[in-house]
Scaffold this motif. Sequence first.
Motif, PDB file in Angstrom:
ATOM      1  N   PHE A  14       0.853  -1.191   0.000  1.00  0.00           N
ATOM      2  CA  PHE A  14       0.000   0.000   0.000  1.00  0.00           C
ATOM      3  C   PHE A  14       0.893   1.248   0.000  1.00  0.00           C
ATOM      4  N   GLY A  15       0.543   2.256  -0.782  1.00  0.00           N
ATOM      5  CA  GLY A  15       1.107   3.605  -0.554  1.00  0.00           C
ATOM      6  C   GLY A  15       2.245   4.064  -1.440  1.00  0.00           C
ATOM      7  N   ALA A  16       2.499   3.371  -2.576  1.00  0.00           N
ATOM      8  CA  ALA A  16       3.528   3.896  -3.495  1.00  0.00           C
ATOM      9  C   ALA A  16       2.888   4.974  -4.366  1.00  0.00           C
ATOM     10  N   LYS A  20       9.713   8.863  -4.655  1.00  0.00           N
ATOM     11  CA  LYS A  20      10.235   9.195  -3.332  1.00  0.00           C
ATOM     12  C   LYS A  20       9.574   8.365  -2.227  1.00  0.00           C
ATOM     13  N   SER A  21       8.382   7.815  -2.515  1.00  0.00           N
ATOM     14  CA  SER A  21       7.615   7.094  -1.489  1.00  0.00           C
ATOM     15  C   SER A  21       8.421   5.954  -0.887  1.00  0.00           C
ATOM     16  N   ILE A  22       8.284   5.805   0.429  1.00  0.00           N
ATOM     17  CA  ILE A  22       8.932   4.675   1.114  1.00  0.00           C
ATOM     18  C   ILE A  22       8.390   3.367   0.524  1.00  0.00           C
ATOM     19  N   ALA A  23       7.090   3.347   0.214  1.00  0.00           N
ATOM     20  CA  ALA A  23       6.480   2.131  -0.350  1.00  0.00           C
ATOM     21  C   ALA A  23       7.064   1.796  -1.723  1.00  0.00           C
ATOM     22  N   THR A  40      -1.146  -1.315  -4.496  1.00  0.00           N
ATOM     23  CA  THR A  40      -2.444  -0.650  -4.350  1.00  0.00           C
ATOM     24  C   THR A  40      -2.282   0.767  -3.816  1.00  0.00           C
ATOM     25  N   ASN A  41      -3.241   1.613  -4.185  1.00  0.00           N
ATOM     26  CA  ASN A  41      -3.291   2.976  -3.664  1.00  0.00           C
ATOM     27  C   ASN A  41      -4.715   3.491  -3.887  1.00  0.00           C
ATOM     28  N   ALA A  42      -5.014   4.662  -3.331  1.00  0.00           N
ATOM     29  CA  ALA A  42      -6.335   5.263  -3.521  1.00  0.00           C
ATOM     30  C   ALA A  42      -6.505   5.628  -4.999  1.00  0.00           C
ATOM     31  N   SER A  94       1.732   1.721   4.173  1.00  0.00           N
ATOM     32  CA  SER A  94       2.590   2.911   4.106  1.00  0.00           C
ATOM     33  C   SER A  94       1.709   4.093   3.716  1.00  0.00           C
ATOM     34  N   ILE A  95       0.828   4.463   4.646  1.00  0.00           N
ATOM     35  CA  ILE A  95      -0.258   5.399   4.347  1.00  0.00           C
ATOM     36  C   ILE A  95      -0.371   6.438   5.450  1.00  0.00           C
ATOM     37  N   GLY A  96      -0.424   7.695   5.078  1.00  0.00           N
ATOM     38  CA  GLY A  96      -0.642   8.726   6.073  1.00  0.00           C
ATOM     39  C   GLY A  96      -1.170   9.981   5.413  1.00  0.00           C
ATOM     40  N   GLY A 166      -2.639  10.218  15.351  1.00  0.00           N
ATOM     41  CA  GLY A 166      -2.854   9.122  14.401  1.00  0.00           C
ATOM     42  C   GLY A 166      -1.781   8.047  14.563  1.00  0.00           C
ATOM     43  N   LYS A 167      -0.536   8.458  14.727  1.00  0.00           N
ATOM     44  CA  LYS A 167       0.548   7.482  14.848  1.00  0.00           C
ATOM     45  C   LYS A 167       0.443   6.715  16.170  1.00  0.00           C
ATOM     46  N   ALA A 168       0.049   7.417  17.252  1.00  0.00           N
ATOM     47  CA  ALA A 168      -0.121   6.725  18.537  1.00  0.00           C
ATOM     48  C   ALA A 168      -1.184   5.638  18.395  1.00  0.00           C
ATOM     49  N   PRO A 196      12.642  11.166   9.939  1.00  0.00           N
ATOM     50  CA  PRO A 196      12.001  12.052   8.961  1.00  0.00           C
ATOM     51  C   PRO A 196      12.658  11.878   7.588  1.00  0.00           C
ATOM     52  N   THR A 197      11.823  11.840   6.549  1.00  0.00           N
ATOM     53  CA  THR A 197      12.287  11.492   5.203  1.00  0.00           C
ATOM     54  C   THR A 197      11.607  12.415   4.204  1.00  0.00           C
ATOM     55  N   LEU A 198      12.343  12.905   3.220  1.00  0.00           N
ATOM     56  CA  LEU A 198      11.736  13.827   2.242  1.00  0.00           C
ATOM     57  C   LEU A 198      10.913  13.084   1.194  1.00  0.00           C
ATOM     58  N   THR A 199       9.604  12.974   1.458  1.00  0.00           N
ATOM     59  CA  THR A 199       8.664  12.357   0.510  1.00  0.00           C
ATOM     60  C   THR A 199       7.506  13.336   0.359  1.00  0.00           C
ATOM     61  N   THR A 200       6.498  12.976  -0.428  1.00  0.00           N
ATOM     62  CA  THR A 200       5.345  13.878  -0.578  1.00  0.00           C
ATOM     63  C   THR A 200       4.665  14.102   0.770  1.00  0.00           C
ATOM     64  N   ALA A 201       4.404  13.010   1.521  1.00  0.00           N
ATOM     65  CA  ALA A 201       3.764  13.160   2.845  1.00  0.00           C
ATOM     66  C   ALA A 201       4.694  13.928   3.771  1.00  0.00           C
ATOM     67  N   GLY A 202       5.988  13.585   3.769  1.00  0.00           N
ATOM     68  CA  GLY A 202       6.965  14.236   4.649  1.00  0.00           C
ATOM     69  C   GLY A 202       7.041  15.733   4.384  1.00  0.00           C
TER      70      GLY A 202
HETATM   71  N1  LIG Z   1       8.310  10.893   5.276  1.00  0.00           N
HETATM   72  C1  LIG Z   1       8.550  10.868   6.577  1.00  0.00           C
HETATM   73  O1  LIG Z   1       9.243  11.731   7.145  1.00  0.00           O
HETATM   74  C2  LIG Z   1       8.007   9.727   7.401  1.00  0.00           C
HETATM   75  C3  LIG Z   1       8.585   9.437   8.668  1.00  0.00           C
HETATM   76  C4  LIG Z   1       8.030   8.406   9.434  1.00  0.00           C
HETATM   77  C5  LIG Z   1       6.927   7.721   8.947  1.00  0.00           C
HETATM   78  N2  LIG Z   1       6.384   8.030   7.730  1.00  0.00           N
HETATM   79  C6  LIG Z   1       5.210   7.307   7.270  1.00  0.00           C
HETATM   80  O2  LIG Z   1       5.517   6.562   6.113  1.00  0.00           O
HETATM   81  C7  LIG Z   1       4.301   6.292   5.414  1.00  0.00           C
HETATM   82  C8  LIG Z   1       4.492   6.573   3.934  1.00  0.00           C
HETATM   83  O3  LIG Z   1       4.673   7.939   3.711  1.00  0.00           O
HETATM   84  P1  LIG Z   1       5.744   8.546   2.691  1.00  0.00           P
HETATM   85  O4  LIG Z   1       6.621   9.427   3.497  1.00  0.00           O
HETATM   86  O5  LIG Z   1       6.334   7.480   1.852  1.00  0.00           O
HETATM   87  O6  LIG Z   1       4.839   9.537   1.812  1.00  0.00           O
HETATM   88  P2  LIG Z   1       3.911   9.319   0.502  1.00  0.00           P
HETATM   89  O7  LIG Z   1       3.144  10.574   0.365  1.00  0.00           O
HETATM   90  O8  LIG Z   1       4.752   8.888  -0.632  1.00  0.00           O
HETATM   91  O9  LIG Z   1       2.937   8.117   0.914  1.00  0.00           O
HETATM   92  C9  LIG Z   1       1.683   8.301   1.562  1.00  0.00           C
HETATM   93  C10 LIG Z   1       0.690   7.409   0.815  1.00  0.00           C
HETATM   94  O10 LIG Z   1      -0.581   7.366   1.463  1.00  0.00           O
HETATM   95  C11 LIG Z   1      -1.523   7.182   0.422  1.00  0.00           C
HETATM   96  N3  LIG Z   1      -2.900   7.459   0.834  1.00  0.00           N
HETATM   97  C12 LIG Z   1      -3.401   8.653   1.304  1.00  0.00           C
HETATM   98  N4  LIG Z   1      -4.736   8.541   1.476  1.00  0.00           N
HETATM   99  C13 LIG Z   1      -5.080   7.264   1.122  1.00  0.00           C
HETATM  100  C14 LIG Z   1      -6.315   6.555   1.093  1.00  0.00           C
HETATM  101  N5  LIG Z   1      -7.469   7.122   1.468  1.00  0.00           N
HETATM  102  N6  LIG Z   1      -6.308   5.261   0.662  1.00  0.00           N
HETATM  103  C15 LIG Z   1      -5.147   4.657   0.281  1.00  0.00           C
HETATM  104  N7  LIG Z   1      -3.944   5.284   0.307  1.00  0.00           N
HETATM  105  C16 LIG Z   1      -3.916   6.574   0.730  1.00  0.00           C
HETATM  106  C17 LIG Z   1      -1.042   8.186  -0.617  1.00  0.00           C
HETATM  107  O11 LIG Z   1      -1.653   8.023  -1.874  1.00  0.00           O
HETATM  108  C18 LIG Z   1       0.441   7.904  -0.619  1.00  0.00           C
HETATM  109  O12 LIG Z   1       0.772   6.899  -1.558  1.00  0.00           O
HETATM  110  C19 LIG Z   1       3.224   7.144   6.095  1.00  0.00           C
HETATM  111  O13 LIG Z   1       2.534   6.353   7.042  1.00  0.00           O
HETATM  112  C20 LIG Z   1       4.052   8.183   6.799  1.00  0.00           C
HETATM  113  O14 LIG Z   1       3.379   8.790   7.877  1.00  0.00           O
HETATM  114  C21 LIG Z   1       6.923   9.009   6.943  1.00  0.00           C
END
Ligand SMILES: NC(=O)c1ccc[n+]([C@@H]2O[C@H](COP(=O)([O-])OP(=O)(O)OC[C@H]3O[C@@H](n4cnc5c(N)ncnc54)[C@H](O)[C@@H]3O)[C@@H](O)[C@H]2O)c1
Length: 270
Positions: A14-16, A20-23, A40-42, A94-96, A166-168, A196-202
């Motif tokens: 989930f979540g690519a 840059k995405s961790i997924a 898979t993703n939304a 990997s969703i936030g 949310g994380k808790a 902390p990681t430079l991604t779209t969510a980050g």
């Molecule tokens: N980037 C950071 O600094 C960091 C640090 C610690 C943890 N995380 C966690 O890592 C995970 C992945 O984030 P990332 O940094 O790779 O960013 P990202 O933006 O690449 O990934 C977030 C993903 O969540 C998906 N998403 C959002 N709403 C959704 C929905 N309703 N249904 C399905 N998917 C949905 C997005 O489409 C996206 O692919 C997250 O849980 C994030 O909180 C990130």
Amino acid sequence: MAYNLLQGKKGIIFGALDEKSIAWKTAQRCAQEGAELVLTNAPIALRMGTINKLAEEVNAPVIPADVTSEADVENLFIKTKEHFGGGVDFVLHSIGMSINVRKNIPYTENNLDFTHKGLDISAVSLHRVLQAAMKHDAINEWGSVVALTYIAAQRVFPNYNDMADGKAMLESIARNFGYYYGVKKKVRVNTISQSPTLTTAGSGVKGIDGFINFAEKMSPLGNATADNCADYCVSLFSDFTKMVTMQNLFHDGGFSFTGVTQDVIEKMGE
Ligand SMILES: NC(=O)c1ccc[n+]([C@@H]2O[C@H](COP(=O)([O-])OP(=O)(O)OC[C@H]3O[C@@H](n4cnc5c(N)ncnc54)[C@H](O)[C@@H]3O)[C@@H](O)[C@H]2O)c1
């Protein structure tokens, strides 16, 4: 270098969203280690992102699922079982997302409808995924589920806003569902608490560059990158971590247990 750690294993990622995405990085590493994948993703993320490029690279089908929809999540497991002719061995959550963060609304003035929505996407979704997987018996014995989290679940990082709550909750769901899934089918559930990681969510977090620099200086090994995180996920999906479950695992170069570093002391004295 590849070690065939996931040879013969099947998994759902989930979540690519983009490169840059961790997924995204995790899917690439899992494929290199011999795993077969479903991505898979939304639906909206599928339209905005570039997941088809990844799908081609790792030779995986993409099955849309909004994690706030029980029907979507169930359909994902049904279709995945059809695709593989059976269950999977690992799942990456990997969703936030926080609308309050996106709209720059301070924590003490949060729009609580946005808070509900954010908690649903970022935390309750793990319960929804595990519940649907259990209902459809879609994860094999000794399967491994990993969700990504951040240390704001334990300590205050002001700009992390309602994502901290949310994380808790996410970590609590991993622990609790991990108990039940362990007893029922020896499926393990853990969270990785990533630097902390430079991604779209980050990048959505206000002052992320400051966050990243501070964490780098406060970690004896420096920050863990998304590639490092992908490696750690592979190890948790492999048979080498079979007895690890219900844990929140810090993957942060030592940040979580460092009081202060010499670097920071010197900076503060300037
Ligand atoms: N980037 C950071 O600094 C960091 C640090 C610690 C943890 N995380 C966690 O890592 C995970 C992945 O984030 P990332 O940094 O790779 O960013 P990202 O933006 O690449 O990934 C977030 C993903 O969540 C998906 N998403 C959002 N709403 C959704 C929905 N309703 N249904 C399905 N998917 C949905 C997005 O489409 C996206 O692919 C997250 O849980 C994030 O909180 C990130």
